[in-house]
Design a protein around this motif. Structure first.
Motif, PDB file in Angstrom:
ATOM      1  N   SER A   1      36.219 -23.832  -4.679  1.00 12.69           N
ATOM      2  CA  SER A   1      36.343 -23.594  -6.121  1.00 12.69           C
ATOM      3  C   SER A   1      34.998 -23.360  -6.793  1.00 12.69           C
ATOM      4  N   GLY A   2      34.104 -22.649  -6.124  1.00 13.52           N
ATOM      5  CA  GLY A   2      32.791 -22.363  -6.698  1.00 13.52           C
ATOM      6  C   GLY A   2      31.844 -23.551  -6.667  1.00 13.52           C
ATOM      7  N   MET A   3      32.179 -24.587  -5.912  1.00 10.13           N
ATOM      8  CA  MET A   3      31.338 -25.779  -5.808  1.00 10.13           C
ATOM      9  C   MET A   3      30.950 -25.991  -4.346  1.00 10.13           C
ATOM     10  N   VAL A   4      29.841 -26.671  -4.136  1.00 11.52           N
ATOM     11  CA  VAL A   4      29.411 -27.012  -2.790  1.00 11.52           C
ATOM     12  C   VAL A   4      29.717 -28.490  -2.565  1.00 11.52           C
ATOM     13  N   LEU A   5      30.520 -28.763  -1.538  1.00  7.88           N
ATOM     14  CA  LEU A   5      30.867 -30.130  -1.177  1.00  7.88           C
ATOM     15  C   LEU A   5      30.102 -30.480   0.084  1.00  7.88           C
ATOM     16  N   ALA A   6      29.617 -31.698   0.176  1.00  6.28           N
ATOM     17  CA  ALA A   6      28.868 -32.110   1.364  1.00  6.28           C
ATOM     18  C   ALA A   6      29.190 -33.557   1.707  1.00  6.28           C
ATOM     19  N   THR A   7      29.197 -33.810   2.996  1.00  2.52           N
ATOM     20  CA  THR A   7      29.326 -35.160   3.531  1.00  2.52           C
ATOM     21  C   THR A   7      28.144 -35.364   4.460  1.00  2.52           C
TER      22      THR A   7
ATOM     23  N   LEU B   1      28.879 -38.702  -0.234  1.00  2.00           N
ATOM     24  CA  LEU B   1      29.652 -37.489  -0.436  1.00  2.00           C
ATOM     25  C   LEU B   1      29.061 -36.855  -1.687  1.00  2.00           C
ATOM     26  N   SER B   2      29.030 -35.544  -1.753  1.00  2.00           N
ATOM     27  CA  SER B   2      28.511 -34.928  -2.978  1.00  2.00           C
ATOM     28  C   SER B   2      29.277 -33.656  -3.303  1.00  2.00           C
ATOM     29  N   ILE B   3      29.334 -33.392  -4.597  1.00  2.00           N
ATOM     30  CA  ILE B   3      29.890 -32.142  -5.101  1.00  2.00           C
ATOM     31  C   ILE B   3      28.866 -31.579  -6.082  1.00  2.00           C
ATOM     32  N   SER B   4      28.415 -30.360  -5.825  1.00  2.00           N
ATOM     33  CA  SER B   4      27.442 -29.699  -6.698  1.00  2.00           C
ATOM     34  C   SER B   4      28.104 -28.506  -7.370  1.00  2.00           C
ATOM     35  N   THR B   5      27.851 -28.376  -8.660  1.00  2.00           N
ATOM     36  CA  THR B   5      28.449 -27.291  -9.426  1.00  2.00           C
ATOM     37  C   THR B   5      27.374 -26.351  -9.946  1.00  2.00           C
ATOM     38  N   LYS B   6      27.798 -25.156 -10.310  1.00  2.00           N
ATOM     39  CA  LYS B   6      26.859 -24.207 -10.923  1.00  2.00           C
ATOM     40  C   LYS B   6      26.573 -24.585 -12.376  1.00  2.00           C
ATOM     41  N   ASP B   7      27.369 -25.537 -12.926  1.00  2.00           N
ATOM     42  CA  ASP B   7      27.178 -26.002 -14.300  1.00  2.00           C
ATOM     43  C   ASP B   7      26.124 -27.097 -14.411  1.00  2.00           C
ATOM     44  N   LYS B   8      25.393 -27.333 -13.304  1.00  2.00           N
ATOM     45  CA  LYS B   8      24.302 -28.317 -13.285  1.00  2.00           C
ATOM     46  C   LYS B   8      24.807 -29.750 -13.458  1.00  2.00           C
TER      47      LYS B   8
ATOM     48  N   ALA C   1      33.025 -29.519 -16.826  1.00  2.00           N
ATOM     49  CA  ALA C   1      32.545 -29.518 -15.439  1.00  2.00           C
ATOM     50  C   ALA C   1      32.980 -30.794 -14.716  1.00  2.00           C
ATOM     51  N   ILE C   2      32.951 -31.919 -15.411  1.00  2.00           N
ATOM     52  CA  ILE C   2      33.364 -33.193 -14.805  1.00  2.00           C
ATOM     53  C   ILE C   2      34.847 -33.155 -14.454  1.00  2.00           C
ATOM     54  N   ASN C   3      35.668 -32.578 -15.297  1.00  2.00           N
ATOM     55  CA  ASN C   3      37.100 -32.455 -14.991  1.00  2.00           C
ATOM     56  C   ASN C   3      37.327 -31.582 -13.758  1.00  2.00           C
ATOM     57  N   ALA C   4      36.548 -30.513 -13.626  1.00  2.00           N
ATOM     58  CA  ALA C   4      36.654 -29.654 -12.437  1.00  2.00           C
ATOM     59  C   ALA C   4      36.244 -30.434 -11.182  1.00  2.00           C
ATOM     60  N   ILE C   5      35.195 -31.231 -11.294  1.00  2.00           N
ATOM     61  CA  ILE C   5      34.749 -32.064 -10.167  1.00  2.00           C
ATOM     62  C   ILE C   5      35.847 -33.047  -9.773  1.00  2.00           C
ATOM     63  N   LYS C   6      36.479 -33.662 -10.774  1.00  2.00           N
ATOM     64  CA  LYS C   6      37.553 -34.621 -10.498  1.00  2.00           C
ATOM     65  C   LYS C   6      38.686 -33.978  -9.704  1.00  2.00           C
ATOM     66  N   SER C   7      39.074 -32.773 -10.090  1.00  2.00           N
ATOM     67  CA  SER C   7      40.194 -32.130  -9.404  1.00  2.00           C
ATOM     68  C   SER C   7      39.828 -31.766  -7.962  1.00  2.00           C
TER      69      SER C   7
END
Length: 148
Positions: free
Chosen positions: A53-59, A71-78, A132-138
């Motif tokens: 979904s346009g985000m980078v997830l990492a473990t 665990l991390s989720i990085s967004t283009k929304d900083k 952006a936080i709501n997108a991360i949550k989903s």
């Protein structure tokens, strides 16, 4: 007393304890990776990553002498989410990193399981990034079954 026998016994004991620790650590880390890396690809650094979904997830693989991993989720929304996962059991901990390019600042904010700030002084920073936080949550719920 035979000091040679005592020395060999002591060294053998230390080696045995270290081998036991390595076995337990390897087992716990492999269970954690099985849980959180399904569908991820291992990168050259030995960590696991995925685009979703346009985000980078990492473990991240657990370091040898630590009892947690990230665990991390990085967004283009900083706005980035970090989840600290204890590999030997326990409660997850959460943090957000909000990058403010205009003021050249990173805000590192400890949050609860609902991604609400623990320090109320950070509430304005988080409120400004709620979309952006709501997108991360989903994405976190979809990928790791985290009910944030």
């Amino acid at each position: 007393m035979n000091y040679k026998k005592i020395l060999i016994g002591g060294i053998s004991g230390i080696v045995l304890v270290f081998a036991l620790y390595l076995g337990v650590h390897y087992y716990a880390n492999s269970k954690m990776l099985d849980t959180y890396t399904e569908g991820f690809k291992k990168n050259p650094l030995g960590d696991y990553a995925k685009n979703e979904s346009g985000m980078v997830l990492a473990t991240y693989d657990t370091p040898l002498f630590q009892s947690y991993t990230n665990l991390s989720i990085s967004t283009k929304d900083k706005v980035d989410l970090i989840v600290w996962v204890p590999i030997y059991g326990g409660e997850l901990s959460y943090g957000l990193i909000v990058t403010d390019d205009e003021n050249e600042k990173n805000h590192q904010i400890m949050v609860n399981e609902n991604l609400e700030p623990l320090d109320l002084r950070d509430k304005d920073i988080i409120d400004g990034k709620q979309e952006a936080i709501n997108a991360i949550k989903s994405v976190a719920k979809k990928e790791w079954a985290l009910d944030l």
